[in-house]
Design a protein around this motif. Structure first.
Motif, PDB file in Angstrom:
ATOM      1  N   VAL A  34       0.951  -1.085  -0.071  1.00  0.00           N
ATOM      2  CA  VAL A  34       0.088   0.060   0.044  1.00  0.00           C
ATOM      3  C   VAL A  34       0.764   1.268  -0.010  1.00  0.00           C
ATOM      4  N   ARG A  35       0.658   2.053  -0.797  1.00  0.00           N
ATOM      5  CA  ARG A  35       1.469   3.344  -1.148  1.00  0.00           C
ATOM      6  C   ARG A  35       1.121   4.320   0.344  1.00  0.00           C
ATOM      7  N   ALA A  36       2.259   4.723   0.735  1.00  0.00           N
ATOM      8  CA  ALA A  36       1.895   5.623   1.871  1.00  0.00           C
ATOM      9  C   ALA A  36       1.439   7.093   1.521  1.00  0.00           C
ATOM     10  N   ASP A  37       0.608   7.624   2.230  1.00  0.00           N
ATOM     11  CA  ASP A  37      -0.063   8.854   1.738  1.00  0.00           C
ATOM     12  C   ASP A  37       0.627  10.113   2.413  1.00  0.00           C
ATOM     13  N   ALA A  95      16.919  20.719  -1.984  1.00  0.00           N
ATOM     14  CA  ALA A  95      15.538  20.219  -2.200  1.00  0.00           C
ATOM     15  C   ALA A  95      15.890  18.738  -3.159  1.00  0.00           C
ATOM     16  N   ILE A  96      15.020  17.882  -2.707  1.00  0.00           N
ATOM     17  CA  ILE A  96      15.209  16.181  -3.055  1.00  0.00           C
ATOM     18  C   ILE A  96      13.768  15.785  -3.506  1.00  0.00           C
ATOM     19  N   ARG A  97      13.886  14.913  -4.502  1.00  0.00           N
ATOM     20  CA  ARG A  97      12.759  14.341  -4.894  1.00  0.00           C
ATOM     21  C   ARG A  97      12.873  12.824  -4.487  1.00  0.00           C
ATOM     22  N   PHE A  98      11.409  12.356  -3.982  1.00  0.00           N
ATOM     23  CA  PHE A  98      11.379  11.012  -3.658  1.00  0.00           C
ATOM     24  C   PHE A  98      10.414  10.170  -4.418  1.00  0.00           C
ATOM     25  N   VAL A  99      10.758   9.116  -4.528  1.00  0.00           N
ATOM     26  CA  VAL A  99       9.981   8.266  -5.339  1.00  0.00           C
ATOM     27  C   VAL A  99       9.400   6.824  -4.386  1.00  0.00           C
ATOM     28  N   PRO A 100       8.583   6.246  -4.626  1.00  0.00           N
ATOM     29  CA  PRO A 100       8.266   5.133  -3.927  1.00  0.00           C
ATOM     30  C   PRO A 100       9.223   3.821  -4.186  1.00  0.00           C
ATOM     31  N   SER A 101       9.622   3.232  -3.198  1.00  0.00           N
ATOM     32  CA  SER A 101      10.601   1.798  -3.314  1.00  0.00           C
ATOM     33  C   SER A 101       9.458   0.657  -3.272  1.00  0.00           C
ATOM     34  N   ASP A 102      10.031  -0.474  -3.197  1.00  0.00           N
ATOM     35  CA  ASP A 102       9.158  -1.575  -3.367  1.00  0.00           C
ATOM     36  C   ASP A 102       8.972  -1.838  -1.766  1.00  0.00           C
ATOM     37  N   ARG A 103       9.234  -1.042  -0.843  1.00  0.00           N
ATOM     38  CA  ARG A 103       8.728  -1.208   0.613  1.00  0.00           C
ATOM     39  C   ARG A 103       7.721  -0.252   0.980  1.00  0.00           C
ATOM     40  N   THR A 104       6.757  -0.713   1.496  1.00  0.00           N
ATOM     41  CA  THR A 104       5.701   0.320   1.895  1.00  0.00           C
ATOM     42  C   THR A 104       6.209   1.398   2.891  1.00  0.00           C
ATOM     43  N   GLY A 105       5.993   2.554   2.593  1.00  0.00           N
ATOM     44  CA  GLY A 105       6.285   3.638   3.452  1.00  0.00           C
ATOM     45  C   GLY A 105       7.757   4.174   3.406  1.00  0.00           C
ATOM     46  N   VAL A 106       8.467   3.639   2.487  1.00  0.00           N
ATOM     47  CA  VAL A 106      10.091   3.921   2.399  1.00  0.00           C
ATOM     48  C   VAL A 106      10.264   4.329   0.737  1.00  0.00           C
ATOM     49  N   PHE A 107      11.054   5.489   0.799  1.00  0.00           N
ATOM     50  CA  PHE A 107      11.039   6.297  -0.542  1.00  0.00           C
ATOM     51  C   PHE A 107      12.456   6.550  -1.093  1.00  0.00           C
ATOM     52  N   SER A 108      12.879   6.297  -2.093  1.00  0.00           N
ATOM     53  CA  SER A 108      14.357   6.507  -2.572  1.00  0.00           C
ATOM     54  C   SER A 108      14.469   7.987  -3.096  1.00  0.00           C
TER      55      SER A 108
END
Length: 190
Positions: A34-37, A95-108
């Motif tokens: 589930v993608r964290a909001d 400034a940093i952009r974050f994208v979802p990883s394969d782990r719920t609630g963890v972003f690269s």
């Protein structure tokens, strides 16, 4: 009696297969992360804080942070401004952009691009920070890991927790386990 058992097994076999298939589908649906909001964090926040250094000195800094959605995830932009005794100011903005990883609630962190144009992490073995974010409940944490020239490490941790006034910021900077700097403040939602 043998015919009755055989008839029962024959008549219930399709239902058992259907129930097994439905059970597998439910388990697969639960296994999809589930993608964290990030929505509750989106906005601008400002405030000031006393920064405590390892030598005991305290410096007051103005701080701001902007959290925004983007097409793939979210971005965080923060500024720290220090006023010098002579009246001048020294500001640092990140400034940093974050994208979802394969782990719920963890972003690269999407701080670089490879030759194919894909977002990639920076290389800590080249003196660059390895950065990631974690969203857990009401707290958005950002971690930056550096490998020092001597092979040790430095880690910075920004915990931004939603509170009624805005965001409670807790910052720590450690080098080889030794605290170098810390900040705790509340930034007001703008």
């Amino acid at each position: 009696m043998t015919r009755t058992v055989a008839a029962f097994v024959t008549s219930t076999a399709p239902r058992l297969h259907l129930m097994a298939a439905l059970t597998v589908l439910v388990l697969l649906a639960l296994a999809v992360p589930v993608r964290a909001d990030i929505s509750p964090f989106v906005g601008s926040y400002k405030g000031s804080a006393d920064v405590l250094s390892a030598d005991g000195t305290v410096q007051t800094r103005d701080m701001s942070v902007e959290i925004a959605r983007n097409d793939k995830g979210f971005s965080v932009r923060w500024t720290s401004t220090r006023r010098r005794e002579n009246g001048t100011e020294n500001s640092k903005t990140y400034a940093i952009r974050f994208v979802p990883s394969d782990r719920t609630g963890v972003f690269s962190a999407a701080m670089g691009r490879n030759v194919f144009g894909h977002d990639v992490q920076l290389d800590p073995m080249q003196g660059e920070p390895y950065v990631w974010a974690r969203l857990s409940g009401d707290t958005l944490s950002i971690y930056s890991l550096f490998v020092t020239d001597e092979g040790g490490y430095e880690i910075q941790q920004f915990d931004r927790t939603l509170v009624n006034e805005g965001l409670r910021l807790k910052f720590q900077r450690l080098r080889n386990g030794v605290p170098l700097r810390s900040v705790t403040t509340v930034l007001q939602r703008q």
